[in-house]
Scaffold this active site. Structure first.
Site, PDB file in Angstrom:
ATOM      1  N   GLU A  50       0.824  -1.217   0.000  1.00 48.72           N
ATOM      2  CA  GLU A  50       0.000   0.000   0.000  1.00 48.72           C
ATOM      3  C   GLU A  50       0.853   1.260   0.000  1.00 48.72           C
ATOM      4  O   GLU A  50       0.471   2.281  -0.588  1.00 48.72           O
ATOM      5  CB  GLU A  50      -0.962  -0.008   1.193  1.00 48.72           C
ATOM      6  CG  GLU A  50      -1.927  -1.193   1.226  1.00 48.72           C
ATOM      7  CD  GLU A  50      -2.761  -1.329  -0.033  1.00 48.72           C
ATOM      8  OE1 GLU A  50      -2.949  -0.318  -0.754  1.00 48.72           O
ATOM      9  OE2 GLU A  50      -3.226  -2.451  -0.315  1.00 48.72           O
ATOM     10  N   HIS A  77       1.559   2.262  -3.493  1.00 44.38           N
ATOM     11  CA  HIS A  77       0.488   3.064  -4.093  1.00 44.38           C
ATOM     12  C   HIS A  77       0.569   4.518  -3.619  1.00 44.38           C
ATOM     13  O   HIS A  77       0.417   5.459  -4.405  1.00 44.38           O
ATOM     14  CB  HIS A  77      -0.876   2.494  -3.685  1.00 44.38           C
ATOM     15  CG  HIS A  77      -1.202   1.173  -4.315  1.00 44.38           C
ATOM     16  ND1 HIS A  77      -1.017   0.926  -5.646  1.00 44.38           N
ATOM     17  CD2 HIS A  77      -1.727   0.036  -3.781  1.00 44.38           C
ATOM     18  CE1 HIS A  77      -1.411  -0.319  -5.916  1.00 44.38           C
ATOM     19  NE2 HIS A  77      -1.845  -0.867  -4.805  1.00 44.38           N
ATOM     20  N   HIS A 119       3.450   6.417  -5.152  1.00 42.87           N
ATOM     21  CA  HIS A 119       3.131   6.637  -6.563  1.00 42.87           C
ATOM     22  C   HIS A 119       2.259   7.885  -6.704  1.00 42.87           C
ATOM     23  O   HIS A 119       2.526   8.766  -7.532  1.00 42.87           O
ATOM     24  CB  HIS A 119       2.399   5.400  -7.098  1.00 42.87           C
ATOM     25  CG  HIS A 119       2.205   5.381  -8.574  1.00 42.87           C
ATOM     26  ND1 HIS A 119       1.600   4.335  -9.238  1.00 42.87           N
ATOM     27  CD2 HIS A 119       2.518   6.287  -9.553  1.00 42.87           C
ATOM     28  CE1 HIS A 119       1.563   4.588 -10.529  1.00 42.87           C
ATOM     29  NE2 HIS A 119       2.110   5.767 -10.750  1.00 42.87           N
TER      30      HIS A 119
END
Length: 599
Positions: free
Chosen positions: A390, A393, A396
């Site tokens: 996670e 993510h 990102h």
């Protein structure tokens, strides 16, 4: 008794801080009302989108201003709802936010049909007249690309209005599985009672006592049997929704529609399934290693999550997990590391399971907020890997937001699942290379093999199941719980040939929320394939490869996903990354077999 705590029993430092979005619910309500009043301003541009370059820019900027606030309103409501799905006040907030989002989409539904009245040369003329439009170049290209599948403004408005109810099957399933369903309490071999939950089921399936694992497995799936018709109806409705939306947009299949959105060739899907099917022998070898390690005559479904080491593995407290993860990310650069550490210290993460909390894990947030990570941390290696996933993510999103304007900051799932799995892969390398505890190293190797099994193989099996049930609907066949069972059992038997199946495993489709996400799951498998290739390149080439990877993350949605991954040195239009990942899986199986033989 080991029971799940209420939310207020969990330390505030282990809960995310949503006051960074809105100070309280009253502030949320004020923001909701303010942006709700502005949505109709967008409709004033209907019929005027292409009247001039200046008008088009005004509309795009107004749309951004309104949708950014709508996304904040929706994010707060969704996160509050996830904290405790039993809380009707926050379910009401979520429903209001969904209506607001649907209204906003409806209010701009005319935009793309009107833009598609232009030709590429017309767009170039507009950009010459208003240079600020140049930053929308990729957006214009994407809109014109979708011209054959965009309906009239009137139809697009209807489709947008239906968005709120189109997700109804998924919403019903989520409420049923997270809020309404309760699972039995069972007695551990040590005499302690433990309540089975969606969050702890997998961990309980790793308990070394085989009779206990079987009891948990049977009690868990017996509970699903009681809601069989409700879940079957919700999945049937979701699949039919996908098919009808695809037909409304002139696609031959729901899969073609789903993959065309991010401009991923359908051949990528077929290449994945074919490559994995051609290498089922490796998965069967993994299953046989489990049977031998467990010293059982027949491998059963309640044995599949068991470690090859034969036990549950060492506890990994949350604080230790964060330290391991930060250290593991060193190859991605000091700035990347520092961002992760700062986020962990800033209450990005909602750490532990509480009663009513949404199961699983996710990373969320908006262009104007920090990331928010939902976990159901279980003090084990799997939870540590989930946190690393996670955080991939979240970083990102941070890099894309920093580098891109709002309309390019979002990115497709096809790319997103690469960022998350790169972190997992780096964590594996770090722990295997640096940890001196042989027991932990062996469990890490086992966990990574499980990640390969569950991500590359299991998600491809899910993708095949998803394709099959959509094809049944597209042929106007009947989708019933029995038909779902039959399709799922056939695939399970093929993928897990060395194991003995039972009637209950045919119901496993009932507990997979991703089947409501419209051809989502295949991207986990392509993601791990790309991630393995990227990490190998970074570890071999160093900072140049790491910089190329960070550049790919920073592109956000400013290019198509195949192009974005090409920036990081990976060609996902070819089978090479998948075949390479399967080779790595074989290599790690060799390492584990040697360790087991040496015991």
């Amino acid at each position: 008794m080991s029971s799940v705590p209420e939310r207020e029993e969990i330390d505030a430092d282990d809960r995310w801080d949503l006051t960074s979005i809105y100070e309280d619910d009253d502030a949320w309500q004020a923001a909701y009302e303010a942006v709700d009043e502005r949505i109709d301003d967008l409709r004033e541009y209907e019929g005027r989108v292409t009247e001039s370059a200046e008008t088009l820019l005004e509309l795009l900027e107004l749309r951004e201003d309104i949708l950014r606030e709508v996304s904040k309103v929706a994010s707060y409501a969704n996160l509050r709802s996830a904290e405790d799905t039993r809380n009707q006040e926050y379910q009401a907030l979520k429903a209001k936010a969904e209506s607001l989002s649907s209204a906003a989409q409806s209010a701009t539904s005319f935009l793309e049909p009107e833009l598609q009245e232009l030709e590429k040369t017309d767009v170039e003329v507009f950009i010459d007249a208003e240079p600020a439009l140049a930053e929308y170049g990729h957006y214009f290209d994407d809109v014109l690309r979708m011209k054959p599948h965009t309906r009239s403004a009137e139809v697009e408005e209807v489709l947008a209005d239906l968005g709120e109810v189109a997700g109804g099957a998924s919403d019903i399933y989520g409420m049923l599985s997270n809020a309404d369903m309760t699972f039995p309490t069972v007695e551990r071999p040590d005499g302690e009672d433990v309540e089975i939950t969606q969050g702890n089921f997998t961990k309980l399936q790793k308990h070394p006592d085989r009779a206990f694992r079987r009891e948990v497995y049977e009690e868990f799936y017996d509970e699903w049997a009681d809601v069989r018709n409700a879940v079957g109806t919700s999945l049937k409705t979701s699949v039919k929704k996908d098919v009808k939306y695809a037909r409304a947009r002139n696609y031959e299949t729901a899969r073609a529609a789903a993959l065309d959105g991010p401009n991923v060739p359908v051949e990528v899907y077929d290449t994945l399934v074919d490559a994995v099917r051609d290498n089922l022998g490796s998965l069967h070898r993994h299953a046989e290693l489990k049977r031998e390690a467990l010293d059982v005559d027949d491998l059963r479904m309640w044995d599949l999550y068991m470690s090859l080491t034969g036990d549950e593995g060492p506890d990994i407290p949350y604080e230790q997990a964060t330290e391991f993860i930060v250290d593991a990310l060193e190859p991605l650069g000091e700035d990347y590391q520092n961002r992760v550490e700062a986020g962990l210290d800033s209450r990005w993460v909602d750490v532990y399971e509480n009663r009513g909390k949404r199961s699983g894990a996710f990373s969320a947030g908006t262009y104007d907020t920090q990331p928010f990570i939902l976990l159901n941390y279980q003090d084990d290696i799997a939870s540590m890997f989930t946190l690393a996933h996670e955080l991939g993510h979240s970083l990102h999103s941070e890099l894309a937001k920093e580098a891109q304007p709002w309309h390019y900051a979002d990115y497709t799932i096809f790319v997103a699942e690469v960022a998350s799995t790169v972190n997992e892969t780096l964590l594996t390398h770090h722990l295997l290379d640096t940890v001196e505890d042989d027991e932990l190293r062996m469990h890490v190797l086992d966990e990574y093999l499980e990640r390969f099994r569950s991500t590359l193989y299991r998600q491809t099996m899910f993708a095949d199941f998803e394709l099959r049930i959509h094809e049944i609907a597209e042929a106007d066949g009947a989708l019933t719980p029995d038909r779902f069972d039959e399709a799922y059992r056939d695939l399970k038997a093929e993928f897990y040939e060395p194991a003995e199946l039972d009637d209950q495993i045919a119901r496993e489709w009932m507990r997979i929320p991703h089947f409501y996400y419209n051809y989502y799951v295949y991207q986990y498998a392509t993601g791990i394939s790309a991630a393995v290739a990227i990490v190998e390149r970074i570890l071999e080439e160093g900072e140049d490869a790491a910089a190329a990877y960070r550049e790919a993350l920073s592109l956000g949605g400013s290019a198509y996903p195949i192009e974005v991954l090409g920036t990081a040195g990976v060609d996902m239009a070819s089978p090479e990354p998948i075949e390479s990942a399967l080779s790595v899986y074989d290599e790690y199986l060799d390492r584990m077999a040697a360790l087991l033989a040496a015991q």
